[in-house]
Design an enzyme around this catalytic site. Structure first.
Site, short mmCIF file in Angstrom:
data_model
loop_
_atom_site.label_atom_id
_atom_site.label_comp_id
_atom_site.label_asym_id
_atom_site.label_seq_id
_atom_site.Cartn_x
_atom_site.Cartn_y
_atom_site.Cartn_z
N MET A 1 43.50 39.86 45.97
CA MET A 1 42.09 40.12 46.12
C MET A 1 41.57 40.84 44.89
O MET A 1 41.46 42.04 44.88
CB MET A 1 41.86 40.98 47.36
CG MET A 1 40.42 41.24 47.70
SD MET A 1 39.87 42.63 46.77
CE MET A 1 38.38 43.14 47.29
N PRO A 2 41.34 40.13 43.83
CA PRO A 2 40.75 40.80 42.67
C PRO A 2 39.31 41.25 42.95
O PRO A 2 38.57 40.58 43.67
CB PRO A 2 40.75 39.72 41.59
CG PRO A 2 41.79 38.75 42.03
CD PRO A 2 41.73 38.77 43.52
N LEU A 3 38.98 42.37 42.39
CA LEU A 3 37.60 42.85 42.39
C LEU A 3 37.14 42.79 40.95
O LEU A 3 37.76 43.40 40.07
CB LEU A 3 37.52 44.28 42.92
CG LEU A 3 36.16 44.96 42.81
CD1 LEU A 3 35.11 44.20 43.63
CD2 LEU A 3 36.26 46.41 43.24
#
Length: 126
Positions: A1-3
Site C-alpha cells: 500500500m504505497p502512499l
C-alpha cells in the site's frame, strides 16, 4: 500500500495533475509489484515561496517545473526495481507531459508493514 505525495508548483491544469498521478500509479504497478486498486495519492500545489528545490544539485539543471514525488511503501524491494521505477516515472512524464527528466525528483521511504493502518484503528498487516 504505497502512499504517494506529489508536490509541484502552483498553476498546472487538472489534466496535468491527473496525468502525473496516473503515470506514477502505472509505474508502481509495472515496476514495484503494486497491485491494481492500491492507489493512495495526495497531489499538492505550492507557491514559489513554499516550494524550494535546488536548481543545480548534483549538476542536474532543474527548472520551475520540477515535481517532487515521495512514495512511502513497505520495505524490501531491490535496487533494480527501484531504478526501474525511477526510469518509468521520468520516461512516462516526459512522454505524456513533455516534462524534462531532470525535473522529476523521486524519494522512496520504506517502512515496516506494522506501521500501516488502513482504517478502523487496526494494524491490518501486523
Amino acid at each position: 500500500m504505497p502512499l504517494v505525495r506529489i508536490d509541484l508548483a502552483r498553476g498546472k491544469t487538472e489534466h496535468y495533475r491527473q496525468t502525473v498521478g496516473d503515470v506514477v500509479y502505472e509505474a508502481m504497478i509495472a515496476t514495484l509489484n503494486v497491485p491494481a486498486d492500491d492507489r493512495f495519492q495526495i497531489i499538492a500545489e505550492h507557491s514559489p515561496i513554499d516550494f524550494i528545490v535546488d536548481q543545480n544539485y548534483l549538476g542536474i539543471k532543474r527548472t520551475d517545473d520540477v515535481i517532487v514525488i515521495q512514495v512511502t511503501l513497505n520495505a524490501g524491494r531491490s535496487v533494480d526495481l527501484k531504478r526501474a521505477f525511477y526510469k518509468a516515472v521520468a520516461d512516462g512524464l516526459h512522454q505524456r507531459l513533455d516534462l524534462r527528466r531532470e525535473d522529476v525528483f523521486i524519494n522512496l521511504v520504506e517502512t515496516a508493514k506494522e506501521n500501516w493502518s488502513f482504517g478502523n484503528g487496526e494494524a491490518q498487516y501486523a
